[in-house]
Design an enzyme around this catalytic site. Structure first.
Site, PDB file in Angstrom:
ATOM      1  N   GLU A 303       0.832  -1.215   0.000  1.00 22.16           N
ATOM      2  CA  GLU A 303       0.000   0.000   0.000  1.00 22.16           C
ATOM      3  C   GLU A 303       0.863   1.260   0.000  1.00 22.16           C
ATOM      4  O   GLU A 303       0.428   2.319  -0.387  1.00 22.16           O
ATOM      5  CB  GLU A 303      -0.976  -0.009   1.186  1.00 22.16           C
ATOM      6  N   ASP A 345      17.666  27.788 -25.833  1.00 18.03           N
ATOM      7  CA  ASP A 345      18.048  29.128 -26.283  1.00 18.03           C
ATOM      8  C   ASP A 345      19.559  29.164 -26.396  1.00 18.03           C
ATOM      9  O   ASP A 345      20.244  28.329 -25.826  1.00 18.03           O
ATOM     10  CB  ASP A 345      17.688  30.165 -25.206  1.00 18.03           C
ATOM     11  N   ASP A 662      12.484  32.264 -21.805  1.00 13.35           N
ATOM     12  CA  ASP A 662      12.635  33.293 -20.771  1.00 13.35           C
ATOM     13  C   ASP A 662      11.605  34.410 -20.897  1.00 13.35           C
ATOM     14  O   ASP A 662      11.257  35.040 -19.917  1.00 13.35           O
ATOM     15  CB  ASP A 662      14.064  33.860 -20.784  1.00 13.35           C
ATOM     16  N   ASP A 666       7.128  33.196 -24.436  1.00 13.77           N
ATOM     17  CA  ASP A 666       7.587  31.809 -24.452  1.00 13.77           C
ATOM     18  C   ASP A 666       6.656  30.907 -23.650  1.00 13.77           C
ATOM     19  O   ASP A 666       6.731  29.681 -23.753  1.00 13.77           O
ATOM     20  CB  ASP A 666       8.998  31.698 -23.853  1.00 13.77           C
ATOM     21  N   ASN A 768       7.695  -6.800   8.217  1.00 12.29           N
ATOM     22  CA  ASN A 768       7.178  -5.742   7.353  1.00 12.29           C
ATOM     23  C   ASN A 768       7.699  -4.379   7.804  1.00 12.29           C
ATOM     24  O   ASN A 768       8.149  -3.561   7.011  1.00 12.29           O
ATOM     25  CB  ASN A 768       5.656  -5.776   7.397  1.00 12.29           C
ATOM     26  N   THR A 771      11.586  -4.051   7.107  1.00  9.04           N
ATOM     27  CA  THR A 771      12.140  -4.241   5.752  1.00  9.04           C
ATOM     28  C   THR A 771      11.472  -3.393   4.680  1.00  9.04           C
ATOM     29  O   THR A 771      11.997  -3.289   3.590  1.00  9.04           O
ATOM     30  CB  THR A 771      12.051  -5.712   5.302  1.00  9.04           C
TER      31      THR A 771
HETATM   32  P1  ATP Z   1      18.160  33.648 -27.663  1.00  7.54           P
HETATM   33  O1  ATP Z   1      16.846  33.340 -28.305  1.00  7.54           O
HETATM   34  O2  ATP Z   1      19.168  32.570 -27.817  1.00  7.54           O
HETATM   35  O3  ATP Z   1      18.061  34.157 -26.278  1.00  7.54           O
HETATM   36  P2  ATP Z   1      18.663  36.293 -28.613  1.00  7.54           P
HETATM   37  O4  ATP Z   1      18.859  36.856 -27.266  1.00  7.54           O
HETATM   38  O5  ATP Z   1      19.617  36.715 -29.655  1.00  7.54           O
HETATM   39  O6  ATP Z   1      18.777  34.759 -28.622  1.00  7.54           O
HETATM   40  P3  ATP Z   1      16.368  37.905 -28.963  1.00  7.54           P
HETATM   41  O7  ATP Z   1      16.485  38.458 -27.601  1.00  7.54           O
HETATM   42  O8  ATP Z   1      15.041  37.582 -29.505  1.00  7.54           O
HETATM   43  O9  ATP Z   1      17.187  36.576 -29.089  1.00  7.54           O
HETATM   44  O10 ATP Z   1      17.123  38.921 -29.934  1.00  7.54           O
HETATM   45  C1  ATP Z   1      16.987  38.828 -31.325  1.00  7.54           C
HETATM   46  C2  ATP Z   1      17.861  39.832 -31.998  1.00  7.54           C
HETATM   47  O11 ATP Z   1      17.441  41.142 -31.643  1.00  7.54           O
HETATM   48  C3  ATP Z   1      19.335  39.774 -31.598  1.00  7.54           C
HETATM   49  O12 ATP Z   1      20.051  38.926 -32.423  1.00  7.54           O
HETATM   50  C4  ATP Z   1      19.784  41.211 -31.756  1.00  7.54           C
HETATM   51  O13 ATP Z   1      20.189  41.471 -33.072  1.00  7.54           O
HETATM   52  C5  ATP Z   1      18.549  42.010 -31.474  1.00  7.54           C
HETATM   53  N1  ATP Z   1      18.546  42.524 -30.092  1.00  7.54           N
HETATM   54  C6  ATP Z   1      18.728  41.830 -28.957  1.00  7.54           C
HETATM   55  N2  ATP Z   1      18.640  42.616 -27.888  1.00  7.54           N
HETATM   56  C7  ATP Z   1      18.397  43.863 -28.344  1.00  7.54           C
HETATM   57  C8  ATP Z   1      18.166  45.130 -27.725  1.00  7.54           C
HETATM   58  N3  ATP Z   1      18.192  45.285 -26.422  1.00  7.54           N
HETATM   59  N4  ATP Z   1      17.940  46.181 -28.525  1.00  7.54           N
HETATM   60  C9  ATP Z   1      17.891  46.049 -29.850  1.00  7.54           C
HETATM   61  N5  ATP Z   1      18.096  44.904 -30.483  1.00  7.54           N
HETATM   62  C10 ATP Z   1      18.338  43.807 -29.759  1.00  7.54           C
END
Ligand code: ATP
Length: 822
Positions: A303, A345, A662, A666, A768, A771
């Site tokens: 049980e 990611d 993140d 997502d 019982n 064990t």
């Molecule tokens: P992952 O999905 O692995 O976390 P990542 O961080 O590159 O990758 P996103 O955060 O979606 O993914 O960013 C996508 C793209 O946007 C990046 O490749 C970059 O060129 C641009 N980017 C990221 N952060 C900024 C920001 N703070 N300001 C402007 N452009 C950005």
């Protein structure tokens, strides 16, 4: 604080200033820490009242709830009654022993349960809600329970709002209020007062506890906490969250029930057999048989299977937490063991998320940056020599000024170390601008920011609105984002100090330079600017077009040292690793090759060496995607809704998918995955709420470690089952055949005894007790076998007790039975 309000019900009808005054707080400074403590004493903790916990004595009594144990106690009582009538012995030894054993068993169960609950509670503490507040002028993270009315909270995309609060500042802030109002679309928030009688859903300057920020950012002053918040009014008493049963527990429960019926049937047969052989129908003899039968049933019925599994699972959970994998749902522990694909990611998980700008390519050429980390020390070089005056200098200055202004990160020196507060990508851009000798204060004076269109992974772009005070107060829109995305929104380029139309040939050249940077595993960010025509109204998302291209920046984000071996371990364990990133396909592939996610450059001709980009994925049907997903290991320039489709495509092929995430968006993919994994450091509250597991260190290697633990826990549960079932079955067989075959094997009953009992009722109960429970725990903490990660993942379709195990259990129990009888 003496005249500060304790809470306000009409903050939405007041102005932001008035609300802050009512709470006696300066929104730029927050409450003083001592003041916050005093208010906490008056307002109470910011938690919803919960039902009182079940007292320990009730939990102890619950141990006696099993019908078999009740039957045993009843039998013990009858035996006591018989003793009282017949007085054969001085003391009722048998009933006393039974009682002692039953109590000891209950104690054991009680402590096991308490231990499991403790493990779960300490995990819950680890995932408790937090809030970012301004206290004494410093941004601090405090437990959400410690918030008080008057606190200034900082709201960012993805945070769960910790208390009801009046907005003081809103930058395109949107919240999801479905939990409170049923409104399924995100609601835009601003700071303007609304009518006093506005409904909750119309209080657009208020944010409410339990809802979440889906876009933008803002600052708000807390107006009501705990049960005074709107959610407290509808939540009423928060019941104890009922522990859900994991598939394994459910399976074991039903195995236990079937075995229970079988064992009881055997026990009844044994009892009847004794009765037939003995032919003594006196009360004492009948009670003896009853006791005997019930003891046998109590001992042999498994049980406690589900209970022991809970203990083993929760101990495993604690072990995983020590390795930085925090489990939010017990079921995830076992699912982890059968994962066949990890979708991960890139940024921060496979890489360190420590960015350093290496190059800037502007129309007149490439500028390289020296120096490492976030220390703003380094040089700008062109062709290996310090960058001189001229067109390239002018272009790079304007591009870097843009990078510095379209930026929400802070670079600070603490204890001699330079660190970034905010997004590392933006921090790196700021450091690059500082290396070029730009001064943020002067730039901000010349181009004060008047608006912002925040970054989102969907748009891959952000821009800020500035007033150029040196140029007739013209409005300027500065943009930065994924360079391919931004370039598509550009019509001109800036060469030297001049703006020129972008020709197709130049567009091709710029794209080639972006590809070249990305191909060298650099993360790329494009920069652009635009003057907004006068009288066009306040600039917003619709104005992010007709930009002038300024240049593209390439920054490195080195892979984590432990990522490569972790990928290799996953491959050995028969688990595919798939990278899903918002980054440029070339950068994604370069890192994937470095980590062994796709084969190295030498044999990159196969489809596994290609990256599928979001735009292409969008055009595929589900069936096509399923086909592609079966062999694609790198997805680039994807956004969250693509993640969901990839999970579904993999699952349609029978894969058990672990998926990391993140951002706010997502959450659906995390929910759909078999194991949703959120980031502990960079993850939003929304993603954490949707996940089954949280990586405390954001590290890919932790996922692999968790899978190893998951496999080990499952193996330990199987070990324990093998042990428990074979010994219990052995016991039943000994009793049955001992009684039935006594004559055949030459055993003769003694004087006054009609049957031979291999073991007495109290003996069975004692066996019982010693064990069953404790060895289970011992097996539960057995360390993982090294071979565990060289096997293919377990097929989740097969039961926890495989056919082979049943055979093993059968053979072992027969051997034990024969040995004992002999
Ligand atoms: P992952 O999905 O692995 O976390 P990542 O961080 O590159 O990758 P996103 O955060 O979606 O993914 O960013 C996508 C793209 O946007 C990046 O490749 C970059 O060129 C641009 N980017 C990221 N952060 C900024 C920001 N703070 N300001 C402007 N452009 C950005």
């Amino acid at each position: 604080m003496a005249d500060a309000a304790l809470f306000l019900v009409d903050a939405h009808a007041r102005s932001a200033d008035e609300t802050c005054r009512a709470f006696a707080v300066d929104p730029g400074h927050g409450l003083a820490p001592g003041d916050a403590l005093a208010r906490a004493a008056a307002a109470g903790a910011n938690v919803l009242a919960s039902a009182p916990p079940v007292p320990a004595w009730r939990k102890f009594l619950a141990q006696f709830e099993s019908p078999l144990v009740i039957l045993l106690l009843v039998a013990g009582m009858i035996s006591l009654a018989v003793w009282a009538i017949e007085r054969e012995h001085q003391l009722p030894y048998e009933s006393l022993t039974i009682l002692a054993i039953v109590v000891a068993n209950a104690l054991l169960g009680f402590f096991q349960e308490a231990r499991a609950e403790e493990a779960v509670a300490s995990l819950r503490k680890m995932t408790a809600a937090q809030a970012t507040v301004l206290r004494g002028g410093v941004r601090t993270i405090v437990p959400a329970a410690d918030l008080v009315p008057g606190d200034i909270v900082i709201l960012e995309e993805g945070v769960t709002i910790p208390a009801d609060a009046r907005l003081v500042e809103s930058v395109s802030l949107q919240t999801a209020e479905a939990a409170l109002t049923g409104e399924s679309m995100p609601v835009a928030k601003d700071t303007a007062p609304v009518a006093a009688d506005a409904a909750i859903g119309d209080r657009s300057n208020m944010v409410f506890a339990g809802t979440a920020v889906t876009y933008g950012h803002g600052v708000a002053v807390v107006t009501a906490t705990g049960m005074r918040a709107e959610v407290g009014k509808i939540a009423g008493l928060l019941g104890e969250t009922k522990a859900e049963q994991t598939p394994l527990q459910a399976q074991l429960d039903s195995v236990g029930k079937i075995l229970g019926v079988v064992v009881i049937a055997i026990a009844v047969i044994v009892g009847a057999t004794i009765l037939v052989i003995q032919r003594d129908f006196s009360a004492a003899a009948l009670v003896g048989i009853l006791l005997y039968t019930v003891s046998l049933a109590v001992s042999a019925v498994p049980e406690g299977l589900a209970a022991v599994t809970t203990v083993v699972l929760s101990l495993g959970m604690q072990r995983m937490a020590k390795r930085n994998a925090v489990i939010r749902r017990l079921a995830a522990v076992e699912t982890l063991g059968s994962a066949t694909v990890i979708c991960t990611d890139k940024t921060g998980t496979l890489t360190r998320n420590e960015m350093t700008v290496r190059a800037l390519v502007t129309p007149s050429g490439r500028t390289d940056f020296t120096g490492s980390g976030y220390a703003p020390q380094g040089e700008l070089l062109a062709d290996g020599k310090p960058l001189g005056e001229g067109a390239q200098r002018s272009e790079s200055d304007w591009a870097l000024a843009t990078a510095l202004l379209v930026n929400n990160a802070h670079v600070v020196e603490r204890d001699g170390r330079w660190t970034v507060l905010g997004d590392p990508t933006e921090g790196a851009l700021k450091v690059a601008a500082l290396k070029a000798g730009l001064t943020p204060a002067a730039l901000e004076r010349r181009l004060p920011r008047v608006g912002e269109v925040p970054f989102s992974s969907e748009r891959k772009l952000m821009s800020t609105v500035h007033c150029d005070v040196t140029n007739g107060a013209r409005t300027v829109l500065l943009g930065k984002g994924a360079p391919d995305v931004l370039l598509a929104r550009c019509t001109n380029e800036r060469v030297g100090r001049e703006e020129r139309p972008l020709t197709d040939a130049r567009r091709g050249e710029i794209l080639a330079s972006i590809d070249a940077l990305a191909g060298a595993a650099l993360r790329t960010i494009g920069l652009a600017s635009r003057e907004i025509p006068e009288g066009a109204g306040p600039p917003g998302e619709r104005d992010e077009r007709e930009f002038t291209w300024l240049g593209v920046i390439g920054m490195i984000d080195p892979p984590r040292d432990e990522a490569r071996p972790a990928v290799a371990t996953a491959h050995d364990a028969g688990i595919r690793v798939v990278m899903i990133t918002g980054d440029h396909p070339n950068a994604a592939l370069a890192i994937a090759r470095e980590l062994g996610i796709v084969p190295g450059a030498a044999h990159s001709s196969g489809p596994a060496g290609e990256a599928v980009i979001g735009a292409r994925l969008e055009k595929m049907t589900d069936a096509e995607l399923a086909d592609v997903a079966a062999r694609t290991n790198v997805y680039a320039r994807v956004s969250s809704e693509h993640k969901l489709r990839i999970v579904r495509a993999l699952q349609s092929q029978g894969a058990i998918v672990a998926m990391t995430g993140d951002g706010v968006n997502d959450a659906p993919a995390l929910k759909a995955a078999d194991i949703g994994i959120a980031m502990g450091i960079t993850g939003t509250d929304v993603s954490k709420d949707a996940a089954d597991m949280i990586l405390a260190d954001d590290n890919f290697a932790t996922i692999v470690a968790a899978i190893e633990e998951g496999r080990s826990i499952y193996a330990n549960i199987q070990k324990f089952l093998r042990y428990l079932l074979s010994t219990n079955l052995g016991e039943v067989l000994v009793m049955f055949f001992g009684v039935v075959l006594a004559g055949v094997i030459g055993l003769v009953a003694g004087e006054g005894e009609a049957v031979i009992l291999p073991l007495l009722a109290t003996m069975i109960l004692w066996i019982n007790l010693v064990t069953d429970g404790l060895p289970a725990l011992a097996v539960g903490v057995d360390p993982a076998e090294p071979a565990l990660m060289r096997r293919a993942p377990r097929d989740p379709g097969t039961g926890v007790i495989t056919r082979r195990m049943w055979w093993g259990i059968g053979v072992a129990s027969v051997v034990m039975c024969i040995g004992t009888l002999l």
